[in-house]
Scaffold this motif. Structure first.
Motif, PDB file in Angstrom:
ATOM      1  N   ASP A   1       0.825  -1.213   0.000  1.00 38.72           N
ATOM      2  CA  ASP A   1       0.000   0.000   0.000  1.00 38.72           C
ATOM      3  C   ASP A   1       0.860   1.265   0.000  1.00 38.72           C
ATOM      4  O   ASP A   1       0.558   2.231  -0.699  1.00 38.72           O
ATOM      5  N   LEU A   2       1.931   1.253   0.775  1.00 39.17           N
ATOM      6  CA  LEU A   2       2.820   2.417   0.819  1.00 39.17           C
ATOM      7  C   LEU A   2       3.474   2.672  -0.541  1.00 39.17           C
ATOM      8  O   LEU A   2       3.556   3.811  -0.996  1.00 39.17           O
TER       9      LEU A   2
ATOM     10  N   CYS B   1       2.336   1.750  -3.435  1.00 40.00           N
ATOM     11  CA  CYS B   1       1.282   2.188  -4.361  1.00 40.00           C
ATOM     12  C   CYS B   1       0.949   3.658  -4.136  1.00 40.00           C
ATOM     13  O   CYS B   1       0.840   4.439  -5.089  1.00 40.00           O
ATOM     14  N   CYS B   2       0.820   4.031  -2.882  1.00 44.99           N
ATOM     15  CA  CYS B   2       0.423   5.404  -2.534  1.00 44.99           C
ATOM     16  C   CYS B   2       1.518   6.426  -2.829  1.00 44.99           C
ATOM     17  O   CYS B   2       1.272   7.430  -3.480  1.00 44.99           O
ATOM     18  N   HIS B   3       2.697   6.150  -2.330  1.00 42.18           N
ATOM     19  CA  HIS B   3       3.755   7.154  -2.383  1.00 42.18           C
ATOM     20  C   HIS B   3       4.533   7.168  -3.693  1.00 42.18           C
ATOM     21  O   HIS B   3       5.065   8.201  -4.088  1.00 42.18           O
TER      22      HIS B   3
ATOM     23  N   GLY C   1       3.161   5.689  -6.586  1.00 39.69           N
ATOM     24  CA  GLY C   1       2.219   5.580  -7.688  1.00 39.69           C
ATOM     25  C   GLY C   1       2.337   4.282  -8.465  1.00 39.69           C
ATOM     26  O   GLY C   1       1.994   4.220  -9.642  1.00 39.69           O
TER      27      GLY C   1
ATOM     28  N   SER D   1       1.467   0.288  -9.379  1.00 39.36           N
ATOM     29  CA  SER D   1       0.321  -0.615  -9.305  1.00 39.36           C
ATOM     30  C   SER D   1       0.644  -1.667  -8.240  1.00 39.36           C
ATOM     31  O   SER D   1       1.797  -1.810  -7.811  1.00 39.36           O
ATOM     32  N   GLU D   2      -0.363  -2.413  -7.835  1.00 37.50           N
ATOM     33  CA  GLU D   2      -0.128  -3.434  -6.809  1.00 37.50           C
ATOM     34  C   GLU D   2       0.853  -4.488  -7.328  1.00 37.50           C
ATOM     35  O   GLU D   2       1.729  -4.942  -6.596  1.00 37.50           O
TER      36      GLU D   2
END
Length: 55
Positions: free
Chosen positions: A12-13, A15-17, A19, A21-22
């Motif tokens: 998740d980090l 992906c969030c920070h 950008g 994809s999983e």
């Protein structure tokens, strides 16, 4: 396959920070998904079949 739930926060980090994809995040962490492993197995089997048929 490694339990992705153990790495979900890291995924998740990324992906969030970053950008990502999983799937990209999992690749960065060295975690492969079942589909990726299965694809590699099939490609390897096809390569062996190609070698045998050439002989």
């Amino acid at each position: 396959m490694v339990e992705t739930s153990n790495y979900q926060m890291a995924i998740d980090l990324l992906c969030c920070h970053l950008g990502l994809s999983e799937e990209e995040a999992m690749k960065q962490l060295g975690i492969s998904c079942d589909e990726s492993v299965q694809k590699h197995i099939v490609e390897t089997q096809q390569a062996f079949v190609g070698l045998v048929s050439e002989m």
